[in-house]
Design an enzyme around this catalytic site. Structure first.
Site, short mmCIF file in Angstrom:
data_model
loop_
_atom_site.label_atom_id
_atom_site.label_comp_id
_atom_site.label_asym_id
_atom_site.label_seq_id
_atom_site.Cartn_x
_atom_site.Cartn_y
_atom_site.Cartn_z
N HIS A 63 -2.69 -1.19 -3.40
CA HIS A 63 -3.85 -0.32 -3.18
C HIS A 63 -3.71 0.91 -4.07
O HIS A 63 -2.84 1.76 -3.84
CB HIS A 63 -3.92 0.10 -1.71
CG HIS A 63 -4.17 -1.04 -0.77
ND1 HIS A 63 -4.02 -0.91 0.58
CD2 HIS A 63 -4.55 -2.32 -0.99
CE1 HIS A 63 -4.31 -2.08 1.17
NE2 HIS A 63 -4.63 -2.94 0.22
N MET A 69 0.03 1.12 4.99
CA MET A 69 -0.74 1.32 6.21
C MET A 69 -1.86 0.30 6.30
O MET A 69 -2.30 -0.26 5.30
CB MET A 69 -1.30 2.74 6.25
CG MET A 69 -2.42 3.04 5.28
SD MET A 69 -3.06 4.72 5.48
CE MET A 69 -4.49 4.67 4.39
N SER A 93 0.85 -1.19 0.00
CA SER A 93 0.00 0.00 0.00
C SER A 93 0.89 1.24 0.00
O SER A 93 1.65 1.43 -0.93
CB SER A 93 -0.94 -0.03 1.21
OG SER A 93 -1.83 1.06 1.20
N THR A 94 0.85 2.07 1.04
CA THR A 94 1.60 3.31 1.07
C THR A 94 3.09 3.06 0.89
O THR A 94 3.69 2.27 1.61
CB THR A 94 1.38 4.04 2.41
OG1 THR A 94 -0.01 4.11 2.68
CG2 THR A 94 1.97 5.43 2.39
N ASP A 112 -4.36 -4.98 5.86
CA ASP A 112 -4.67 -5.86 4.73
C ASP A 112 -3.50 -6.81 4.48
O ASP A 112 -2.34 -6.39 4.45
CB ASP A 112 -4.95 -5.02 3.48
CG ASP A 112 -5.49 -5.85 2.32
OD1 ASP A 112 -6.11 -6.89 2.59
OD2 ASP A 112 -5.30 -5.43 1.16
#
Length: 346
Positions: free
Chosen positions: A193, A287, A166-167, A290
């Protein structure tokens, strides 16, 4: 837009210490106010967001969240800003100027808070990594080891790889897959993401950077040796069948109660159910939680599970949650993960 975003942030307890009309003014405001995080538009007069981020990281490094148009053109510019050092991006619904952002208040605030805690020294290192590679530098650390002290395993025939992030993920994923040899007996999926308008461009970017063939996932797509698919933004991706070294994918346009689409959990659980051949799961920077359920499903299916270590993460959220499950076999620096996949750091 500045007024709307400031109102959203302050209504959720985020203090807005300054505003700027363009990139040039932003550099001055950041120098004066020393904020924890900057939200930066891509398209601005005088100095655009890409140049502003480059200058900011050189003069006053500060975690920066890009606000980009929800378009293919916006995706191209956003990736350039991430290369320049931005930590993450937030795609504004409805185009460049839109009140639709107010419908995503919670997501915007959560992302701002996440970026504020990011290690900015870990962001925007794509060009630096490429320069090091051209200079003959060897990124892998010699002391990387598995959680239990055992040596890594060599890739077995028909190995399926599932990578979740993600991030900070676009750069991290690229650095991992670009280090994988083209002749490795791998096929698999990357779940990042990212909005739908961005994942096709991300797949092309990865394809240009690595020896493996990378495409955006399509419903019914089949993957064979040396091929990776990037999960389509705004959709879940499942592996529905694995036979004779080939995977069949299903793109699903429905909620699954995960809070994000695509979800790493959904893809990993489907792989655990459908794939009888060797499996490797990897959780990179990001973050949230998941992937923590997904790695447990993979582990129960006999998979090896790797995760990025805290020191090399932009945001140590997803890997931390994965590690807390107790099923992660190796916590590795980012530049050792490819070797962890292939077993070269044994």
């Amino acid at each position: 837009m500045r007024g709307l975003i400031a109102d959203i942030l302050e209504s959720d307890g985020v203090e807005v210490v300054g505003e700027a009309a363009d990139g040039r003014e932003a550099l001055s405001v950041v120098a004066d106010t020393d904020p924890d995080v900057v939200t930066m538009d891509v398209e601005m007069p005088e100095m655009n967001g890409i140049e502003a981020v480059e200058r900011l990281m050189a003069e006053n490094p500060t975690p920066t969240l890009m606000l980009s148009a929800y378009t293919a053109e916006g995706a191209e510019e956003t990736f350039a800003a991430l290369d320049a050092g931005a930590v993450d991006f937030f795609a504004k619904p409805g185009g460049e100027v839109s009140m639709g952002v107010s419908r995503l208040e919670e997501q915007l605030v959560d992302t701002v808070r996440s970026v504020a805690g990011a290690d900015v020294s870990r962001a925007g290192r794509r060009n630096e990594a490429a320069t090091a590679a051209e200079g003959g530098a060897t990124p892998a650390s010699p002391d990387a080891s598995s959680a239990d002290g055992s040596a890594g395993a060599t890739v077995e025939p028909n190995t399926t790889l599932i990578v979740g992030s993600s991030t900070g993920g676009p750069d991290a994923v690229e650095r991992v897959v670009s280090a994988l040899p083209g002749d490795a007996d791998l096929r698999g999926v990357v779940v990042q993401h990212m909005p739908e308008a961005f994942t096709g461009r991300f797949a092309n970017r990865l394809d240009d950077a690595c020896e493996l063939s990378v495409r955006e996932a399509e419903d019914g797509m089949r993957l064979g040796r040396g091929e990776l698919a990037v999960a389509k933004g705004g959709h879940h991706l499942e592996i529905t069948n694995a036979r004779n070294g080939r995977l069949r994918l299903s793109v699903i346009d429905e909620e699954r109660g995960e809070g994000v689409r695509p979800s790493v959990n959904v893809t990993m659980r489907s792989a655990a159910e459908a794939v009888d051949d060797p499996l490797i799961g990897v959780i990179l920077t990001g973050m949230g939680s998941d992937g923590s359920d997904g790695v447990q499903a993979l582990s129960r299916a006999g998979a090896r599970v790797l995760a990025q270590d805290e020191d090399s993460c932009v945001v140590y959220g997803m890997p931390k949650r994965a590690a807390a499950t107790g099923v992660v076999d190796s916590m590795l620096p980012l530049d050792d993960i490819a070797a962890g996949i292939t077993g070269e750091n044994a």
